[in-house]
Enzyme design. Structure first.
Site, PDB file in Angstrom:
ATOM      1  N   THR A  52      -7.389  11.224   2.235  1.00  0.00           N
ATOM      2  CA  THR A  52      -6.250  11.593   2.579  1.00  0.00           C
ATOM      3  C   THR A  52      -5.265  12.393   2.574  1.00  0.00           C
ATOM      4  O   THR A  52      -5.800  13.059   1.965  1.00  0.00           O
ATOM      5  CB  THR A  52      -5.590   9.794   1.949  1.00  0.00           C
ATOM      6  OG1 THR A  52      -4.659  10.179   0.773  1.00  0.00           O
ATOM      7  CG2 THR A  52      -6.081   8.214   2.357  1.00  0.00           C
ATOM      8  N   ASN A 102       0.791  -1.002   0.249  1.00  0.00           N
ATOM      9  CA  ASN A 102       0.032   0.175   0.581  1.00  0.00           C
ATOM     10  C   ASN A 102       1.477   1.142   0.049  1.00  0.00           C
ATOM     11  O   ASN A 102       0.684   2.015  -0.884  1.00  0.00           O
ATOM     12  CB  ASN A 102      -1.052   0.087   1.209  1.00  0.00           C
ATOM     13  CG  ASN A 102      -1.815   1.814   1.394  1.00  0.00           C
ATOM     14  OD1 ASN A 102      -2.438   2.338   0.624  1.00  0.00           O
ATOM     15  ND2 ASN A 102      -0.914   2.112   2.210  1.00  0.00           N
ATOM     16  N   TYR A 161       4.282   8.771 -11.285  1.00  0.00           N
ATOM     17  CA  TYR A 161       3.497   8.778 -10.712  1.00  0.00           C
ATOM     18  C   TYR A 161       3.216   7.181 -11.538  1.00  0.00           C
ATOM     19  O   TYR A 161       2.868   6.486 -11.103  1.00  0.00           O
ATOM     20  CB  TYR A 161       2.761   9.619 -10.088  1.00  0.00           C
ATOM     21  CG  TYR A 161       1.271   8.577 -10.015  1.00  0.00           C
ATOM     22  CD1 TYR A 161       1.990   8.319  -7.694  1.00  0.00           C
ATOM     23  CD2 TYR A 161       0.024   8.559  -9.262  1.00  0.00           C
ATOM     24  CE1 TYR A 161       0.803   7.384  -6.689  1.00  0.00           C
ATOM     25  CE2 TYR A 161      -1.095   7.991  -8.969  1.00  0.00           C
ATOM     26  CZ  TYR A 161      -0.100   7.570  -7.212  1.00  0.00           C
ATOM     27  OH  TYR A 161      -1.516   6.764  -6.770  1.00  0.00           O
ATOM     28  N   LYS A 215       2.659   3.050 -11.004  1.00  0.00           N
ATOM     29  CA  LYS A 215       1.592   2.330 -10.483  1.00  0.00           C
ATOM     30  C   LYS A 215       1.301   1.562 -11.842  1.00  0.00           C
ATOM     31  O   LYS A 215       1.219   0.298 -11.985  1.00  0.00           O
ATOM     32  CB  LYS A 215       0.490   3.077 -10.674  1.00  0.00           C
ATOM     33  CG  LYS A 215       0.808   3.850  -8.945  1.00  0.00           C
ATOM     34  CD  LYS A 215       1.188   2.930  -7.758  1.00  0.00           C
ATOM     35  CE  LYS A 215       1.063   3.790  -7.036  1.00  0.00           C
ATOM     36  NZ  LYS A 215       0.647   2.777  -5.596  1.00  0.00           N
TER      37      LYS A 215
HETATM   38  N1  LIG Z   1      -5.335   8.564  -2.075  1.00  0.00           N
HETATM   39  C1  LIG Z   1      -5.724   8.544  -3.038  1.00  0.00           C
HETATM   40  O1  LIG Z   1      -7.106   8.820  -3.462  1.00  0.00           O
HETATM   41  C2  LIG Z   1      -5.126   7.634  -4.138  1.00  0.00           C
HETATM   42  C3  LIG Z   1      -5.715   6.882  -5.197  1.00  0.00           C
HETATM   43  C4  LIG Z   1      -5.066   6.185  -5.795  1.00  0.00           C
HETATM   44  C5  LIG Z   1      -4.176   5.177  -5.490  1.00  0.00           C
HETATM   45  N2  LIG Z   1      -3.550   5.774  -3.775  1.00  0.00           N
HETATM   46  C6  LIG Z   1      -2.652   4.536  -3.971  1.00  0.00           C
HETATM   47  O2  LIG Z   1      -2.434   4.194  -2.339  1.00  0.00           O
HETATM   48  C7  LIG Z   1      -1.722   4.121  -1.534  1.00  0.00           C
HETATM   49  C8  LIG Z   1      -2.111   4.714   0.059  1.00  0.00           C
HETATM   50  O3  LIG Z   1      -2.284   6.067  -0.339  1.00  0.00           O
HETATM   51  P1  LIG Z   1      -3.212   7.144   0.696  1.00  0.00           P
HETATM   52  O4  LIG Z   1      -3.693   8.233  -0.149  1.00  0.00           O
HETATM   53  O5  LIG Z   1      -3.365   6.272   1.873  1.00  0.00           O
HETATM   54  O6  LIG Z   1      -1.174   7.356   1.174  1.00  0.00           O
HETATM   55  P2  LIG Z   1      -0.993   8.982   1.759  1.00  0.00           P
HETATM   56  O7  LIG Z   1      -1.602   8.953   3.109  1.00  0.00           O
HETATM   57  O8  LIG Z   1       0.594   9.484   2.224  1.00  0.00           O
HETATM   58  O9  LIG Z   1       0.136   7.552   3.471  1.00  0.00           O
HETATM   59  C9  LIG Z   1       0.901   6.761   2.866  1.00  0.00           C
HETATM   60  C10 LIG Z   1       1.513   5.945   4.145  1.00  0.00           C
HETATM   61  O10 LIG Z   1       2.513   5.518   3.239  1.00  0.00           O
HETATM   62  C11 LIG Z   1       4.069   5.256   3.859  1.00  0.00           C
HETATM   63  N3  LIG Z   1       4.768   5.724   3.494  1.00  0.00           N
HETATM   64  C12 LIG Z   1       5.394   6.587   3.453  1.00  0.00           C
HETATM   65  N4  LIG Z   1       6.113   6.581   2.222  1.00  0.00           N
HETATM   66  C13 LIG Z   1       6.280   6.025   3.355  1.00  0.00           C
HETATM   67  C14 LIG Z   1       8.301   5.543   3.069  1.00  0.00           C
HETATM   68  N5  LIG Z   1       9.086   5.730   2.812  1.00  0.00           N
HETATM   69  N6  LIG Z   1       8.705   4.256   3.368  1.00  0.00           N
HETATM   70  C15 LIG Z   1       7.908   3.697   4.941  1.00  0.00           C
HETATM   71  N7  LIG Z   1       6.290   4.037   4.756  1.00  0.00           N
HETATM   72  C16 LIG Z   1       6.039   5.193   3.920  1.00  0.00           C
HETATM   73  C17 LIG Z   1       3.010   6.655   5.158  1.00  0.00           C
HETATM   74  O11 LIG Z   1       4.500   6.524   6.525  1.00  0.00           O
HETATM   75  P3  LIG Z   1       4.833   6.636   7.665  1.00  0.00           P
HETATM   76  O12 LIG Z   1       4.710   8.564   6.951  1.00  0.00           O
HETATM   77  O13 LIG Z   1       4.386   6.971   8.401  1.00  0.00           O
HETATM   78  O14 LIG Z   1       6.770   6.062   7.298  1.00  0.00           O
HETATM   79  C18 LIG Z   1       1.817   5.990   5.328  1.00  0.00           C
HETATM   80  O15 LIG Z   1       0.716   5.176   5.788  1.00  0.00           O
HETATM   81  C19 LIG Z   1      -0.382   5.010  -1.994  1.00  0.00           C
HETATM   82  O16 LIG Z   1      -0.407   3.434  -3.088  1.00  0.00           O
HETATM   83  C20 LIG Z   1      -1.111   5.171  -2.907  1.00  0.00           C
HETATM   84  O17 LIG Z   1      -0.525   5.704  -4.504  1.00  0.00           O
HETATM   85  C21 LIG Z   1      -4.255   6.914  -3.341  1.00  0.00           C
END
Ligand SMILES: NC(=O)c1ccc[n+]([C@@H]2O[C@H](COP(=O)([O-])OP(=O)(O)OC[C@H]3O[C@@H](n4cnc5c(N)ncnc54)[C@H](OP(=O)(O)O)[C@@H]3O)[C@@H](O)[C@H]2O)c1
Length: 252
Positions: free
Chosen positions: A189, A89, A155, A159
Site C-alpha cells: 500500500t 483501519n 507507531y 498499535k
Molecule cells: N501496509 C502495511 O504493510 C501495514 C502493516 C501493518 C499494519 N497496517 C495498518 O493497516 C491500516 C491500513 O494501512 P494502509 O497501508 O492501507 O494505509 P494507507 O495506504 O496509508 O491508507 C490509509 C487510509 O487511511 C485514511 N486516513 C489516513 N489518515 C487519515 C485521517 N487523518 N483521517 C481520516 N482518514 C485517514 C486514508 O484516507 P484519506 O487519505 O482519504 O483520508 C486511507 O484511506 C493502518 O492502520 C496501518 O497501520 C498496515
C-alpha cells in the site's frame, strides 16, 4: 424506515490501501458499508450506489470525531441491522525517527488517529448498536504492536494500545460484543511506499522492507482483506482478543 440489511459495517480509511479492499470485500458479501475518511473513494460509490455511504471526516482530530459522534448518523446507519461490524483501519506510521526528533503536533496526530479515534468509535458503536444481536470490532493492529522497532516508537506504542484495549474490553464479558486487535501482515500500500521512502538513519530496518517488496513478499490489499473479512464475520471471531492474520490464515 430503517434499512433491514442484516449486516452493516463501518470502515475507517476506506479510500485507499487495505481499507479500500476491506470495503470492497464487504460489499461483495452483501454488507452495507459506511466509509469514514478525509476524502471519498474514487469509484466505489459509482459502482455500488446503494451499498456504500461515505462521510468525509478528519479522524486525527478527536474534537471533530466527537462532534460527528454527537450527531445521529452512526445510530441511524446501524439501526435495524442484526450484525454490526466496526473496522478501525485508518492509521499512520509517521512520525518516523528517534524520540528526540519527533514533532509534537505529529505525535498528537498519530495518537489521535491510531488510538483516540478507534477507541471513541468502539465505545460509540457499542452504545449505538444495542439492538444488534451481534456487534464486532476489529482494530487493525500491526506486528509493531508486539515487536519494538527503532524509529517507530510512536507507531509501536499506538498499535500496542489497540491490542491492550481489546484485551481489556474482552474482560467486560459482553457476549453480544466481540473484539479483536488483528495484525494484517505486510501489505503493498501507500504506507509501505512511505516506509521504504524513510531515511535509514530514521528507520534502520528500512532495508528489510525494501527486500520484502523486491522479493514479492508483500500481500496485496485484496488478498489480505479477503482473509480479514472472512475472519471478522466468522464464528471463531472474538475467541482471542489479539491475533495475527498470518497465523489464522496459515494452511494446516
Ligand atoms: N501496509 C502495511 O504493510 C501495514 C502493516 C501493518 C499494519 N497496517 C495498518 O493497516 C491500516 C491500513 O494501512 P494502509 O497501508 O492501507 O494505509 P494507507 O495506504 O496509508 O491508507 C490509509 C487510509 O487511511 C485514511 N486516513 C489516513 N489518515 C487519515 C485521517 N487523518 N483521517 C481520516 N482518514 C485517514 C486514508 O484516507 P484519506 O487519505 O482519504 O483520508 C486511507 O484511506 C493502518 O492502520 C496501518 O497501520 C498496515
Amino acid at each position: 424506515m430503517p434499512s433491514t440489511s442484516p449486516t452493516r459495517a463501518i470502515v475507517t480509511g476506506h479510500t485507499r490501501g487495505l481499507g479500500a479492499a476491506l470495503a470492497e470485500q464487504l460489499i461483495a458479501r452483501n454488507v452495507t458499508v459506511l466509509g469514514l475518511s478525509r476524502s471519498r473513494h474514487a469509484s466505489l460509490k459509482t459502482r455500488f450506489p446503494t451499498q456504500l455511504e461515505e462521510i468525509e471526516l478528519e479522524l486525527a482530530d478527536p474534537t471533530r470525531v466527537a462532534q460527528w459522534l454527537a450527531t445521529d448518523a452512526l445510530r441511524a446507519f446501524v439501526s435495524g441491522a442484526q450484525t454490526v461490524l466496526l473496522i478501525n483501519n485508518a492509521g499512520m506510521v509517521q512520525p518516523i525517527g528517534p524520540v528526540e526528533g519527533q514533532d509534537a503536533a505529529a505525535i498528537a496526530s498519530a495518537v489521535s488517529l491510531n488510538v483516540a479515534t478507534p477507541l471513541m468509535l468502539a465505545s460509540a458503536l457499542a452504545a449505538a448498536a444495542v439492538d444488534a444481536s451481534d456487534r464486532r470490532i476489529v482494530h487493525i493492529s500491526s506486528g509493531a504492536a508486539r515487536n519494538a522497532y527503532s524509529g517507530w516508537s510512536i507507531y509501536c506504542a499506538t498499535k500496542a494500545a489497540l491490542d491492550h484495549h481489546a484485551r481489556a474490553v474482552t474482560l467486560d464479558a459482553n457476549r453480544a460484543l466481540r473484539i479483536c486487535s488483528l495484525a494484517p501482515g505486510v501489505i503493498d500500500t501507500d504506507m509501505q511506499a512511505e516506509i521504504r521512502g524513510s531515511g535509514e538513519e530514521q528507520f534502520p530496518m528500512r532495508p528489510k522492507f525494501e527486500d520484502l517488496k523486491r522479493n514479492g513478499q508483500l500481500s496485496t490489499p485484496d488478498q489480505c482483506a479477503a482473509q480479514l473479512v472472512d475472519y471478522a464475520l466468522g464464528d471463531a471471531f472474538g475467541q482471542t482478543p489479539v491475533a495475527d492474520i498470518r497465523e489464522i490464515a496459515k494452511p494446516a
